[in-house]
Scaffold this active site. Sequence first.
Site, PDB file in Angstrom:
ATOM      1  N   SER A 140       1.013  -1.366  -0.228  1.00 33.52           N
ATOM      2  CA  SER A 140       0.045  -0.026   0.006  1.00 33.52           C
ATOM      3  C   SER A 140       0.803   1.213  -0.035  1.00 33.52           C
ATOM      4  O   SER A 140       1.867   1.286   0.166  1.00 33.52           O
ATOM      5  CB  SER A 140      -0.887   0.002   1.280  1.00 33.52           C
ATOM      6  OG  SER A 140      -1.649   1.201   1.647  1.00 33.52           O
ATOM      7  N   TYR A 153      -2.213  -1.198  10.537  1.00 34.07           N
ATOM      8  CA  TYR A 153      -2.251  -1.277   9.018  1.00 34.07           C
ATOM      9  C   TYR A 153      -0.952  -0.731   8.574  1.00 34.07           C
ATOM     10  O   TYR A 153      -0.294  -1.271   7.816  1.00 34.07           O
ATOM     11  CB  TYR A 153      -3.483  -0.485   8.370  1.00 34.07           C
ATOM     12  CG  TYR A 153      -3.760  -0.768   6.743  1.00 34.07           C
ATOM     13  CD1 TYR A 153      -4.405  -1.878   6.202  1.00 34.07           C
ATOM     14  CD2 TYR A 153      -3.198   0.171   5.949  1.00 34.07           C
ATOM     15  CE1 TYR A 153      -4.713  -1.981   5.027  1.00 34.07           C
ATOM     16  CE2 TYR A 153      -3.337   0.079   4.653  1.00 34.07           C
ATOM     17  CZ  TYR A 153      -4.127  -0.898   4.057  1.00 34.07           C
ATOM     18  OH  TYR A 153      -4.334  -1.074   2.820  1.00 34.07           O
TER      19      TYR A 153
HETATM   20  P1  NAD Z   1     -11.590  -6.095  -0.337  1.00 33.84           P
HETATM   21  O1  NAD Z   1     -12.306  -5.823   1.231  1.00 33.84           O
HETATM   22  O2  NAD Z   1     -12.288  -5.671  -1.354  1.00 33.84           O
HETATM   23  O3  NAD Z   1     -10.817  -7.468  -0.559  1.00 33.84           O
HETATM   24  C1  NAD Z   1      -9.925  -8.007   0.601  1.00 33.84           C
HETATM   25  C2  NAD Z   1      -9.971  -9.478   0.385  1.00 33.84           C
HETATM   26  O4  NAD Z   1      -9.413 -10.249   1.388  1.00 33.84           O
HETATM   27  C3  NAD Z   1     -11.380 -10.181   0.118  1.00 33.84           C
HETATM   28  O5  NAD Z   1     -11.456 -11.211  -0.757  1.00 33.84           O
HETATM   29  C4  NAD Z   1     -11.696 -10.564   1.515  1.00 33.84           C
HETATM   30  O6  NAD Z   1     -12.617 -11.605   1.765  1.00 33.84           O
HETATM   31  C5  NAD Z   1     -10.214 -11.180   1.861  1.00 33.84           C
HETATM   32  N1  NAD Z   1     -10.019 -11.440   3.383  1.00 33.84           N
HETATM   33  C6  NAD Z   1     -10.351 -10.600   4.313  1.00 33.84           C
HETATM   34  N2  NAD Z   1     -10.011 -11.246   5.534  1.00 33.84           N
HETATM   35  C7  NAD Z   1      -9.468 -12.513   4.904  1.00 33.84           C
HETATM   36  C8  NAD Z   1      -8.852 -13.650   5.810  1.00 33.84           C
HETATM   37  N3  NAD Z   1      -8.844 -13.934   6.998  1.00 33.84           N
HETATM   38  N4  NAD Z   1      -8.591 -14.964   4.824  1.00 33.84           N
HETATM   39  C9  NAD Z   1      -8.877 -14.861   3.610  1.00 33.84           C
HETATM   40  N5  NAD Z   1      -8.986 -13.592   2.833  1.00 33.84           N
HETATM   41  C10 NAD Z   1      -9.567 -12.687   3.630  1.00 33.84           C
HETATM   42  O7  NAD Z   1     -10.443  -4.689  -0.421  1.00 33.84           O
HETATM   43  P2  NAD Z   1      -9.344  -4.444  -1.142  1.00 33.84           P
HETATM   44  O8  NAD Z   1      -9.258  -2.801  -1.305  1.00 33.84           O
HETATM   45  O9  NAD Z   1      -9.397  -5.091  -2.458  1.00 33.84           O
HETATM   46  O10 NAD Z   1      -7.879  -5.088  -0.652  1.00 33.84           O
HETATM   47  C11 NAD Z   1      -7.251  -6.007  -1.117  1.00 33.84           C
HETATM   48  C12 NAD Z   1      -5.768  -5.720  -0.820  1.00 33.84           C
HETATM   49  O11 NAD Z   1      -5.298  -4.477  -1.341  1.00 33.84           O
HETATM   50  C13 NAD Z   1      -5.604  -5.338   0.929  1.00 33.84           C
HETATM   51  O12 NAD Z   1      -4.284  -6.058   1.138  1.00 33.84           O
HETATM   52  C14 NAD Z   1      -5.380  -4.274   1.040  1.00 33.84           C
HETATM   53  O13 NAD Z   1      -4.581  -3.543   2.107  1.00 33.84           O
HETATM   54  C15 NAD Z   1      -4.609  -3.735  -0.195  1.00 33.84           C
HETATM   55  N6  NAD Z   1      -4.861  -2.261  -0.436  1.00 33.84           N
HETATM   56  C16 NAD Z   1      -6.160  -1.680  -0.841  1.00 33.84           C
HETATM   57  C17 NAD Z   1      -6.119  -0.424  -1.104  1.00 33.84           C
HETATM   58  C18 NAD Z   1      -7.459   0.482  -1.485  1.00 33.84           C
HETATM   59  O14 NAD Z   1      -7.661   1.691  -1.480  1.00 33.84           O
HETATM   60  N7  NAD Z   1      -8.590  -0.437  -1.628  1.00 33.84           N
HETATM   61  C19 NAD Z   1      -5.178   0.421  -1.211  1.00 33.84           C
HETATM   62  C20 NAD Z   1      -3.654  -0.058  -0.823  1.00 33.84           C
HETATM   63  C21 NAD Z   1      -3.497  -1.509  -0.710  1.00 33.84           C
END
Ligand code: NAD
Length: 259
Positions: A140, A153
Site C-alpha cells: 500500500s 495497517y
Molecule cells: P476488499 O475488502 O475488497 O478485499 C479484501 C479481500 O481479502 C477479500 O477478498 C476478503 O474476503 C479477503 N480477506 C479478508 N480477510 C481474509 C482472511 N482472514 N482470509 C482470507 N481472505 C481474507 O479490499 P481491497 O481493497 O481489494 O484490498 C485488497 C488488498 O489491497 C489488501 O491487502 C489491502 O490492504 C490492499 N490495498 C487496498 C487499497 C485500497 O484503496 N482499496 C489501497 C492499498 C492497498
Amino acid sequence: MAKTALVTGSNSGIGLAIARQMAQAGYQIALNSFTDRPEDHALAETVAAETGQRVIYLAADMAKPADCRALVERAHETLGGLDVLVNNAGIQFVAPVEEFPQERWDAIIAINLSSAFHTTAKAIPLMKAAGGGRIVNIASAHGLRASPFKSAYVAAKHGIVGFTKTVALELAGSNITCNAICPGFVRTPLVEKQIDDLAATHSHLRKEEVVRDIVMQKQPSKQFVTVEQIGATTVFLCSDAAAQITGTTISVDGGWTAQ
Ligand code: NAD
C-alpha cells in the site's frame, strides 16, 4: 502446460481483478477467501467462463498460519504447479493507538503481514523445484507513508515492504522474484467502508464531498486507482520484461508518495 497463480483474498476488490487479469493473461487461477459459500465457487466458474482458463476456489483463513500453508499446498496439488503467488488478503481498522482494540491489531498483523510469511515460506521450495516463480505482495502507499489512526495497517504494510526486500535477496539468482505493489486509494469495499465511516463522523459533508475533501487530500491526481490498473501491474511483474525487477516497490498511487 498453462502457468498457475494463487491469489489470496480474491473473492472481492483488488484480488478478484488481479485473478481476472492473470486468467486473461493465460494463467490457471486459485481464488481464495475465508468463506466457503456456493457463491464463492460460482465466482470461480464465472471467471473461468469469462477467460477460458481453469479457475478454482479454495477456502482458507489467512488469519491462521496452518490454513495459509495448507492453501499453498492445495493450490499446487490441484492446479499441478504454482508459478505465481499473490499475497493480497487484507483488512483495515481505524482508531487512535490508545483505543485500538488488541484483537483488531492482532487480526491486521496476522492477515496483512504474517499470512504472506506463511504462504511464501511454503511456496519457495515448490518454486525452486520448478525452476522459478514470481511473488507479488499487495502492500500500500501505507507501506511507504503513514496516516494517523491506522497504526496496525501502516505497521503491517511497512512490514510487508521489508519482508519483500528480504525474500528478494534470499532468492536472487534463483529465477524467483519478489516485489510489492503499493496502491493509493482504490474504491473497493475496504475503502467504501472508510468513506462511510468518515461521512458519519463529518455529518455536514455529503459522501462525494468526503471523497473530494478528505480521502483525495492524499492523492494528488484526485482520481481513484482502478482495480484493473493493479491487475495489469501484477501481470507486468509476472512477465519476462520484469525478470530483473526484484526486491522493490511499484507505487500506483496518483502521486501520493511523490509528496
Ligand atoms: P476488499 O475488502 O475488497 O478485499 C479484501 C479481500 O481479502 C477479500 O477478498 C476478503 O474476503 C479477503 N480477506 C479478508 N480477510 C481474509 C482472511 N482472514 N482470509 C482470507 N481472505 C481474507 O479490499 P481491497 O481493497 O481489494 O484490498 C485488497 C488488498 O489491497 C489488501 O491487502 C489491502 O490492504 C490492499 N490495498 C487496498 C487499497 C485500497 O484503496 N482499496 C489501497 C492499498 C492497498
